[in-house]
Write a protein that holds these residues in place. Structure first.
Motif, PDB file in Angstrom:
ATOM      1  N   GLY A  59       0.802  -1.226   0.000  1.00 24.79           N
ATOM      2  CA  GLY A  59       0.000   0.000   0.000  1.00 24.79           C
ATOM      3  C   GLY A  59       0.829   1.267   0.000  1.00 24.79           C
ATOM      4  N   VAL A  61       2.907   4.534  -1.124  1.00 23.96           N
ATOM      5  CA  VAL A  61       2.844   5.536  -2.186  1.00 23.96           C
ATOM      6  C   VAL A  61       4.214   5.614  -2.839  1.00 23.96           C
ATOM      7  N   ASN A  62       4.278   5.423  -4.166  1.00 26.52           N
ATOM      8  CA  ASN A  62       5.558   5.391  -4.854  1.00 26.52           C
ATOM      9  C   ASN A  62       6.026   6.779  -5.248  1.00 26.52           C
ATOM     10  N   GLN A  67      -0.278   4.502  -6.146  1.00 22.74           N
ATOM     11  CA  GLN A  67      -0.169   3.214  -5.486  1.00 22.74           C
ATOM     12  C   GLN A  67      -0.401   2.100  -6.499  1.00 22.74           C
ATOM     13  N   TRP A  69      -1.133  -2.265  -6.871  1.00 22.42           N
ATOM     14  CA  TRP A  69      -1.558  -3.498  -6.214  1.00 22.42           C
ATOM     15  C   TRP A  69      -1.249  -4.666  -7.147  1.00 22.42           C
ATOM     16  N   ALA A 221       5.825  -2.065  -4.008  1.00 20.45           N
ATOM     17  CA  ALA A 221       4.379  -2.237  -3.845  1.00 20.45           C
ATOM     18  C   ALA A 221       4.022  -3.543  -3.143  1.00 20.45           C
TER      19      ALA A 221
END
Length: 237
Positions: A59, A61-62, A67, A69, A221
């Motif tokens: 979860g 934040v890049n 985000q 999944w 992620a």
């Protein structure tokens, strides 16, 4: 269809077929009547398996402010081949060592919440060493159902540090299965369905090789990867 659904379907199939098979064996001439009196035995097995992975998403934040999944959307059947070494502990209870080579891969798809943005193939080929107890019912003619359970250790093969999801080499887990022994004139054939449930988190999270690269967001992620598989084998003894 999920692994749980397939397992339940197989259990239902056994509950339907076993009484019919037992009824069909009434009055049959027993082949190799002294086969199960042996202390030690060897054999080999061939099979197909459906490898899968349980992915735990972080979860996070890049660097692009979004985000991702990850999930395994489909199954790719794999091939399995192994040998069997068994010892009879007491009548109807055996301890078996089953070194097996599994060849396969699992597709992993990344989404940003609205669409798929990346798909990769996660290699899950392994050399597995299961140790299991096999408990068999009383033989009825040339048919004998059984259940088996135990644990296993595995060595992951063909992993590369350049992959976005790099797996650690050592895996371990539990297994449970069911099947039947079918007696023929010159050998015993044992179809078996086994569910393998990995207990280790195989994901290598320390990835200095990807530091500073935009694609590291696919690695960040995911927080954990564990294996599982449904295995169908034909054993010859």
């Amino acid at each position: 269809m999920s692994l749980r659904s397939l397992t339940l379907a197989f259990a239902l199939l056994l509950s339907v077929l076993c009484p019919a098979a037992l009824w069909a064996q009434e009055g049959a001439v027993e082949r190799q009547p002294y086969l199960d009196l042996r202390r030690y035995y060897i054999g080999f097995r061939l099979g197909l398996h459906l490898p899968d992975v349980r992915i735990t998403n972080s979860g996070a934040v890049n660097s692009l402010g979004g985000q991702l999944w990850a999930d395994s959307p489909v199954w790719h059947p794999g091939f399995s081949i192994g040998v069997i070494g068994g010892v009879t502990l007491v009548p109807q209870l055996e301890l078996r060592l089953l070194p097996t080579l599994h060849l396969g891969d699992v597709p992993v798809a990344y989404t940003d919440g609205s669409q798929e943005v990346e798909r990769l193939s996660l290699r899950t080929s392994s050399l597995q060493l299961p140790l299991e107890l096999k408990w068999a019912a009383v033989r009825w003619g040339n048919y004998r159902p059984f259940v088996a359970a135990g644990g296993y250790a595995a060595l992951q093969l063909r992993t590369r540090s350049s992959e976005l999801l790099h797996l650690r080499p050592i895996d371990y887990g539990l297994s449970i299965g069911a099947g039947c022994d079918l007696y023929f004139s010159f050998f015993k054939l044992s179809p078996q369905l086994t569910f393998h449930y990995g207990l280790a988190n195989l994901l290598q999270t320390h990835r200095p090789d990807l530091q500073g690269a935009p694609r590291i967001r696919f690695t960040e992620a995911v927080r954990g990867v564990a294996t599982r598989a449904l295995l169908f084998t034909l054993s010859f003894e």
